[in-house]
Enzyme design. Structure first.
Site, PDB file in Angstrom:
ATOM      1  N   LYS A 103     -23.020  -8.606  -7.481  1.00  0.00           N
ATOM      2  CA  LYS A 103     -23.840  -7.438  -7.181  1.00  0.00           C
ATOM      3  C   LYS A 103     -24.004  -7.411  -5.667  1.00  0.00           C
ATOM      4  O   LYS A 103     -24.563  -8.321  -5.092  1.00  0.00           O
ATOM      5  CB  LYS A 103     -25.207  -7.631  -7.867  1.00  0.00           C
ATOM      6  CG  LYS A 103     -26.079  -6.408  -7.912  1.00  0.00           C
ATOM      7  CD  LYS A 103     -27.247  -6.645  -8.879  1.00  0.00           C
ATOM      8  CE  LYS A 103     -27.997  -5.365  -9.131  1.00  0.00           C
ATOM      9  NZ  LYS A 103     -29.019  -5.503 -10.158  1.00  0.00           N
ATOM     10  N   LYS A 127     -23.999 -12.819  -8.569  1.00  0.00           N
ATOM     11  CA  LYS A 127     -24.258 -11.886  -9.684  1.00  0.00           C
ATOM     12  C   LYS A 127     -23.235 -10.756  -9.658  1.00  0.00           C
ATOM     13  O   LYS A 127     -23.346  -9.780 -10.382  1.00  0.00           O
ATOM     14  CB  LYS A 127     -25.661 -11.261  -9.550  1.00  0.00           C
ATOM     15  CG  LYS A 127     -26.816 -12.139  -9.907  1.00  0.00           C
ATOM     16  CD  LYS A 127     -28.091 -11.290 -10.121  1.00  0.00           C
ATOM     17  CE  LYS A 127     -28.833 -11.035  -8.857  1.00  0.00           C
ATOM     18  NZ  LYS A 127     -30.115 -10.334  -9.047  1.00  0.00           N
TER      19      LYS A 127
HETATM   20  N1  C2G Z   1     -35.490  -2.252 -13.887  1.00  0.00           N
HETATM   21  C1  C2G Z   1     -36.125  -1.377 -14.772  1.00  0.00           C
HETATM   22  N2  C2G Z   1     -35.684  -0.105 -14.875  1.00  0.00           N
HETATM   23  C2  C2G Z   1     -34.646   0.337 -14.123  1.00  0.00           C
HETATM   24  C3  C2G Z   1     -34.009  -0.539 -13.218  1.00  0.00           C
HETATM   25  C4  C2G Z   1     -34.456  -1.845 -13.115  1.00  0.00           C
HETATM   26  O1  C2G Z   1     -37.084  -1.768 -15.462  1.00  0.00           O
HETATM   27  N3  C2G Z   1     -34.243   1.635 -14.253  1.00  0.00           N
HETATM   28  C5  C2G Z   1     -35.980  -3.636 -13.808  1.00  0.00           C
HETATM   29  C6  C2G Z   1     -34.924  -4.656 -14.227  1.00  0.00           C
HETATM   30  O2  C2G Z   1     -34.894  -4.778 -15.639  1.00  0.00           O
HETATM   31  C7  C2G Z   1     -35.431  -5.918 -13.537  1.00  0.00           C
HETATM   32  C8  C2G Z   1     -36.101  -5.365 -12.267  1.00  0.00           C
HETATM   33  O3  C2G Z   1     -36.315  -3.960 -12.474  1.00  0.00           O
HETATM   34  O4  C2G Z   1     -36.419  -6.555 -14.338  1.00  0.00           O
HETATM   35  C9  C2G Z   1     -35.234  -5.562 -11.043  1.00  0.00           C
HETATM   36  O5  C2G Z   1     -33.974  -4.967 -11.304  1.00  0.00           O
HETATM   37  P1  C2G Z   1     -32.729  -5.415 -10.380  1.00  0.00           P
HETATM   38  O6  C2G Z   1     -33.129  -5.333  -8.949  1.00  0.00           O
HETATM   39  O7  C2G Z   1     -31.515  -4.690 -10.866  1.00  0.00           O
HETATM   40  O8  C2G Z   1     -32.631  -6.968 -10.729  1.00  0.00           O
HETATM   41  P2  C2G Z   1     -31.439  -7.737 -11.474  1.00  0.00           P
HETATM   42  O9  C2G Z   1     -30.165  -7.516 -10.748  1.00  0.00           O
HETATM   43  O10 C2G Z   1     -31.558  -7.410 -12.893  1.00  0.00           O
HETATM   44  O11 C2G Z   1     -31.820  -9.262 -11.154  1.00  0.00           O
HETATM   45  O12 C2G Z   1     -32.718 -13.800 -12.148  1.00  0.00           O
HETATM   46  C10 C2G Z   1     -32.910 -12.454 -12.574  1.00  0.00           C
HETATM   47  C11 C2G Z   1     -32.139 -11.506 -11.687  1.00  0.00           C
HETATM   48  O13 C2G Z   1     -32.408 -11.756 -10.322  1.00  0.00           O
HETATM   49  C12 C2G Z   1     -32.508 -10.067 -12.029  1.00  0.00           C
END
Ligand code: C2G
Length: 129
Positions: free
Chosen positions: A46, A44
């Site tokens: 990331k 990702k």
């Molecule tokens: N999130 C949120 N508000 C934020 C930050 C994150 O609602 N300020 C939500 C994201 O939208 C996601 C969840 O928290 O639904 C987890 O965020 P991340 O850890 O950044 O996950 P991500 O990298 O988006 O990975 O297959 C799907 C991926 O694994 C999602």
């Protein structure tokens, strides 16, 4: 038993993650979470500060989370939904539309992201100390 499923990296946990998990859990009786593996995160583009084991222990300690499993590929979601018999798939709306193909298997819900906070911003502010 209405199972909700969601996925994420959940690095450096903050209120945005908690809001998402709390709202997702409220949609059912159980919340299972696919936690991105360190290798999957590389895919990702990331890099998480905390490794999978650390992020897993933290996530499992949250009252809204019932079970944590590893997310290793983009393709495993359909199988996970069947395995956990999930009736609802939830993601923050930064993913809006990206997982609509799962609508054949379960309800797909995109919840509004919590504004003004992100792990990226936290890491940047750490970098500025
Ligand atoms: N999130 C949120 N508000 C934020 C930050 C994150 O609602 N300020 C939500 C994201 O939208 C996601 C969840 O928290 O639904 C987890 O965020 P991340 O850890 O950044 O996950 P991500 O990298 O988006 O990975 O297959 C799907 C991926 O694994 C999602």
């Amino acid at each position: 038993m209405r199972t909700v499923i969601t996925y994420g990296t959940f690095d450096i946990l903050h209120v945005g993650h908690i809001n998402l998990l709390k709202r997702a859990r409220a949609l059912g009786d159980r919340l299972v979470v696919g936690l991105s593996s360190d290798e999957f995160n590389q895919g990702k583009h990331k890099s998480s500060l905390l490794n999978f084991e650390n992020r897993r222990v933290v996530l499992e300690s949250i009252r809204y989370v019932d079970e944590v499993f590893a997310e290793n590929t983009w393709e495993q979601k359909a199988e996970d939904i069947r395995k956990y018999q999930a009736g609802i798939f939830v993601m923050g709306d930064d993913w809006a539309g990206k997982f609509d193909f799962l609508m054949d298997l379960c309800k797909v819900v995109y919840l509004p992201r919590t504004s003004e906070i992100s792990t990226t911003e936290i890491k940047q502010s750490l970098g500025n100390v």
